[in-house]
Design a protein around this motif. Structure first.
Motif, PDB file in Angstrom:
ATOM      1  N   TYR A  56       1.130  63.561 -23.077  1.00  0.00           N
ATOM      2  CA  TYR A  56       0.124  62.668 -23.209  1.00  0.00           C
ATOM      3  C   TYR A  56      -0.453  62.699 -21.827  1.00  0.00           C
ATOM      4  CZ  TYR A  56      -2.704  58.387 -24.644  1.00  0.00           C
ATOM      5  OH  TYR A  56      -3.562  57.536 -24.623  1.00  0.00           O
ATOM      6  N   ASP A  57      -1.700  62.785 -21.749  1.00  0.00           N
ATOM      7  CA  ASP A  57      -2.402  62.377 -20.452  1.00  0.00           C
ATOM      8  C   ASP A  57      -3.655  61.262 -20.364  1.00  0.00           C
ATOM      9  OD1 ASP A  57      -4.813  63.011 -21.949  1.00  0.00           O
ATOM     10  OD2 ASP A  57      -4.829  65.024 -20.888  1.00  0.00           O
ATOM     11  N   GLY A  58      -3.297  60.260 -21.516  1.00  0.00           N
ATOM     12  CA  GLY A  58      -4.205  59.119 -21.538  1.00  0.00           C
ATOM     13  C   GLY A  58      -5.209  59.405 -22.410  1.00  0.00           C
ATOM     14  N   LYS A  59      -5.547  60.579 -22.805  1.00  0.00           N
ATOM     15  CA  LYS A  59      -6.807  60.865 -23.722  1.00  0.00           C
ATOM     16  C   LYS A  59      -6.557  61.698 -24.877  1.00  0.00           C
ATOM     17  CE  LYS A  59      -9.532  62.552 -19.942  1.00  0.00           C
ATOM     18  NZ  LYS A  59      -8.489  62.084 -18.751  1.00  0.00           N
ATOM     19  N   ASN A  60      -5.569  62.603 -24.775  1.00  0.00           N
ATOM     20  CA  ASN A  60      -5.271  63.364 -25.802  1.00  0.00           C
ATOM     21  C   ASN A  60      -4.253  63.207 -26.922  1.00  0.00           C
ATOM     22  OD1 ASN A  60      -3.032  63.579 -24.017  1.00  0.00           O
ATOM     23  ND2 ASN A  60      -2.741  65.792 -24.388  1.00  0.00           N
ATOM     24  N   PHE A  61      -4.391  61.729 -27.363  1.00  0.00           N
ATOM     25  CA  PHE A  61      -3.528  61.275 -28.519  1.00  0.00           C
ATOM     26  C   PHE A  61      -3.361  62.377 -29.620  1.00  0.00           C
ATOM     27  CE2 PHE A  61      -2.729  58.954 -32.340  1.00  0.00           C
ATOM     28  CZ  PHE A  61      -1.846  58.070 -31.985  1.00  0.00           C
ATOM     29  N   ALA A  92      -1.529  55.513 -43.371  1.00  0.00           N
ATOM     30  CA  ALA A  92      -2.762  55.031 -42.782  1.00  0.00           C
ATOM     31  C   ALA A  92      -2.902  55.509 -41.589  1.00  0.00           C
ATOM     32  CB  ALA A  92      -2.273  53.584 -42.589  1.00  0.00           C
ATOM     33  N   VAL A  93      -2.476  56.351 -40.782  1.00  0.00           N
ATOM     34  CA  VAL A  93      -2.721  56.981 -39.711  1.00  0.00           C
ATOM     35  C   VAL A  93      -3.594  58.373 -39.980  1.00  0.00           C
ATOM     36  CG1 VAL A  93      -0.717  56.396 -38.515  1.00  0.00           C
ATOM     37  CG2 VAL A  93      -1.059  58.608 -39.346  1.00  0.00           C
ATOM     38  N   THR A  94      -4.885  58.240 -38.804  1.00  0.00           N
ATOM     39  CA  THR A  94      -5.812  59.219 -39.002  1.00  0.00           C
ATOM     40  C   THR A  94      -5.162  60.885 -39.033  1.00  0.00           C
ATOM     41  OG1 THR A  94      -6.875  57.897 -37.543  1.00  0.00           O
ATOM     42  CG2 THR A  94      -8.148  59.870 -37.997  1.00  0.00           C
ATOM     43  N   SER A 295      -8.028  55.847 -29.067  1.00  0.00           N
ATOM     44  CA  SER A 295      -7.264  57.087 -29.995  1.00  0.00           C
ATOM     45  C   SER A 295      -7.851  57.306 -31.155  1.00  0.00           C
ATOM     46  CB  SER A 295      -5.781  56.957 -30.131  1.00  0.00           C
ATOM     47  OG  SER A 295      -5.172  56.554 -28.803  1.00  0.00           O
ATOM     48  N   GLY A 296      -8.355  56.121 -32.096  1.00  0.00           N
ATOM     49  CA  GLY A 296      -8.782  55.785 -33.230  1.00  0.00           C
ATOM     50  C   GLY A 296      -7.597  56.354 -34.095  1.00  0.00           C
ATOM     51  N   LYS A 299      -6.731  54.930 -39.937  1.00  0.00           N
ATOM     52  CA  LYS A 299      -7.915  55.307 -40.828  1.00  0.00           C
ATOM     53  C   LYS A 299      -8.866  54.026 -40.924  1.00  0.00           C
ATOM     54  CE  LYS A 299      -5.608  58.990 -43.712  1.00  0.00           C
ATOM     55  NZ  LYS A 299      -4.653  58.888 -44.615  1.00  0.00           N
ATOM     56  N   LYS A 300      -8.416  52.933 -41.120  1.00  0.00           N
ATOM     57  CA  LYS A 300      -9.006  51.566 -41.315  1.00  0.00           C
ATOM     58  C   LYS A 300      -8.248  50.630 -40.228  1.00  0.00           C
ATOM     59  CE  LYS A 300      -9.370  51.019 -45.982  1.00  0.00           C
ATOM     60  NZ  LYS A 300      -9.139  50.050 -47.064  1.00  0.00           N
ATOM     61  N   CYS A 301      -9.095  50.115 -39.187  1.00  0.00           N
ATOM     62  CA  CYS A 301      -8.561  49.329 -38.249  1.00  0.00           C
ATOM     63  C   CYS A 301      -9.410  48.231 -37.755  1.00  0.00           C
ATOM     64  CB  CYS A 301      -7.944  50.151 -37.165  1.00  0.00           C
ATOM     65  SG  CYS A 301      -7.515  49.242 -35.727  1.00  0.00           S
ATOM     66  N   THR A 302      -9.168  47.103 -37.955  1.00  0.00           N
ATOM     67  CA  THR A 302      -9.836  45.997 -37.355  1.00  0.00           C
ATOM     68  C   THR A 302     -10.362  45.938 -35.964  1.00  0.00           C
ATOM     69  OG1 THR A 302      -8.324  44.292 -37.493  1.00  0.00           O
ATOM     70  CG2 THR A 302      -9.551  44.378 -39.568  1.00  0.00           C
ATOM     71  N   TYR A 303      -9.338  46.517 -35.183  1.00  0.00           N
ATOM     72  CA  TYR A 303      -9.498  46.507 -33.828  1.00  0.00           C
ATOM     73  C   TYR A 303     -10.580  47.497 -33.462  1.00  0.00           C
ATOM     74  CZ  TYR A 303      -8.373  46.525 -28.914  1.00  0.00           C
ATOM     75  OH  TYR A 303      -8.573  46.350 -27.434  1.00  0.00           O
ATOM     76  N   LYS A 304     -10.309  48.659 -34.146  1.00  0.00           N
ATOM     77  CA  LYS A 304     -11.493  49.888 -34.081  1.00  0.00           C
ATOM     78  C   LYS A 304     -12.830  49.292 -34.417  1.00  0.00           C
ATOM     79  CE  LYS A 304     -11.043  53.498 -36.617  1.00  0.00           C
ATOM     80  NZ  LYS A 304     -10.562  54.817 -37.090  1.00  0.00           N
ATOM     81  N   THR A 305     -13.057  48.527 -35.557  1.00  0.00           N
ATOM     82  CA  THR A 305     -14.356  48.143 -35.737  1.00  0.00           C
ATOM     83  C   THR A 305     -14.976  46.981 -35.246  1.00  0.00           C
ATOM     84  OG1 THR A 305     -13.407  46.965 -37.643  1.00  0.00           O
ATOM     85  CG2 THR A 305     -14.053  49.233 -38.172  1.00  0.00           C
TER      86      THR A 305
END
Ligand SMILES: Cc1cc2nc3c(=O)[nH]c(=O)nc-3n(C[C@H](O)[C@H](O)[C@H](O)COP(=O)(O)O)c2cc1C
Length: 366
Positions: A56-61, A92-94, A295-296, A299-305
């Motif tokens: 993991y480099d901080g971006k490539n989840f 539930a994960v993308t 990272s997204g 699939k459904k996340c209230t933090y994301k939205t």
């Protein structure tokens, strides 16, 4: 009561015990490998496994996750070359599909899957018929839905079913927040209901595994007497030398009392059981680190939205690394019972007594 081995698909477990998947990285290859070595099934939790990995480099989840999973599966097999090692994959994960597929390719013998209904799991594992597939449910209705969909679409039934008790289990729970702890849920009626459903409708005896609140040999014997074919245990394995969490995470278990364990609403839209966090601190840490859903992962996340609540995967990752002030420590209702750091071998010894002694000797003798 006789404790019998447990057959799941093509694999026989010397003891009827699955170590429940614990994300993020609480059950990695080390814990799973040791549980498998002593005769249970060891599950590596796949959710967010890449975060605390060299990949993991901080971006490539999404690149890091499958690479880290392959490493952890290889580590588990280096500890238990012939063991029953599997993964826990959350619907539930993308990157659910990728993590299921990677599990199969890297040699997982079973996939246990919940946090949503794993309706297309047989399709995802179709090229790997030897991999046992095991849904997690909290109701007979959910088991029925899965069975009907799997039979109609893929002519396949589950190799076992885990019945998880929302009143006691740790982590995300498949029940509405307001219903948990109201006394309406009956774990062993659900276990027997699932068992009967498969007997009556498909004339098969599918192993049904009870999960939630199983801590010691008495709990294990109770579960078996109530009709379960085996148990899935998670919290009990946290305070072991082999568990992949930081010492501070384990210490949080040792330090907590019964009153410190509660429910928290996760941005995933599910309640979760944890050592009650100071949510202001958790949220503030996200602000300080400027996290904002890098990272997204869900699939459904209230933090994301809406940046509501907090980022679940980073809160769990922080706790795993030892920041238990602003991280989230998932646990079952029995976690307060942990009073020392022990070993996986000792737990097997306590649970399975004589049987385990013989098993350990045969492991030592190769
Ligand atoms: C720290 C922790 C993390 C967990 N993470 C997951 C997970 O990633 N996926 C999952 O399906 N269940 C997860 N669970 C639930 C466990 O696999 C298990 O079913 C449940 O905790 C059983 O109850 P027990 O902890 O009382 O034994 C987690 C539980 C704990 C304690």
């Amino acid at each position: 009561m006789m404790i019998r081995p447990l057959q799941i698909g093509r694999y026989q477990l010397r003891f009827p015990l699955i170590q429940g998947g614990m994300g993020v990285r609480i059950s990695g290859g080390n814990l799973a490998g040791h549980v498998a070595k002593y005769g249970g099934a060891g599950l590596i939790a796949t959710a967010g496994i890449g975060l605390n990995s060299p990949h993991y480099d901080g971006k490539n989840f999404f690149t890091a996750d499958p690479l880290a999973l392959r490493d952890e599966i290889a580590k588990a097999y280096s500890i238990a070359p012939d063991g029953v090692i599997g993964t826990n994959c959350m619907v539930a994960v993308t990157n659910y599909e990728t993590m299921v597929r990677t599990s199969c390719e890297a040699g997982a013998k079973l996939i246990v899957s919940g946090a949503g209904l794993p309706l297309n799991l047989p399709e995802l594992t179709a090229d790997f018929p030897e991999v046992a597939i095991v849904p997690i449910v909290s109701s007979v209705k959910a088991a029925e839905l899965i069975a009907r969909k799997w039979m109609r679409g893929y002519n396949r039934l589950p190799d076992a079913v885990v019945v998880e008790d929302p009143d006691t289990a740790g982590g995300h729970l498949g029940e509405k927040l307001e219903k948990i702890g109201t006394g309406t849920y009956d774990q062993y009626a659900t276990v027997r209901g699932v068992k009967d459903y498969f007997r009556q409708n498909f004339q098969v005896d599918i192993p049904v595994i009870a999960a939630g609140g199983i801590w010691d040999r008495n709990d294990l014997l109770h579960a078996l007497a109530e009709g379960a074919d085996g148990v899935q245990m998670a919290s009990r394995f946290v305070c072991t030398e082999e568990c992949d969490a930081s010492d501070s995470f384990k210490q949080a278990y040792l330090d907590c009392g019964q009153e410190d364990i509660g429910l928290v609403m996760s941005p995933a839209g599910l309640p979760g059981r944890a050592i009650t966090p100071n949510l202001d601190q958790v949220r503030q840490r996200d602000v300080d680190l400027d996290i904002r859903c890098p990272s997204g992962c869900l699939k459904k996340c209230t933090y994301k939205t809406g940046q509501e609540r907090f980022c679940i995967v980073h809160a769990l990752d922080r706790a795993q690394r030892g920041d238990i002030q602003t991280g989230l420590v998932f646990c079952g209702t029995n976690a307060w019972k942990a009073d020392r750091i022990t070993t996986v071998a000792e737990i097997f010894n306590e649970l399975f007594g004589q049987e385990s002694g013989r098993a350990a000797a045969s492991v030592a003798n190769g």
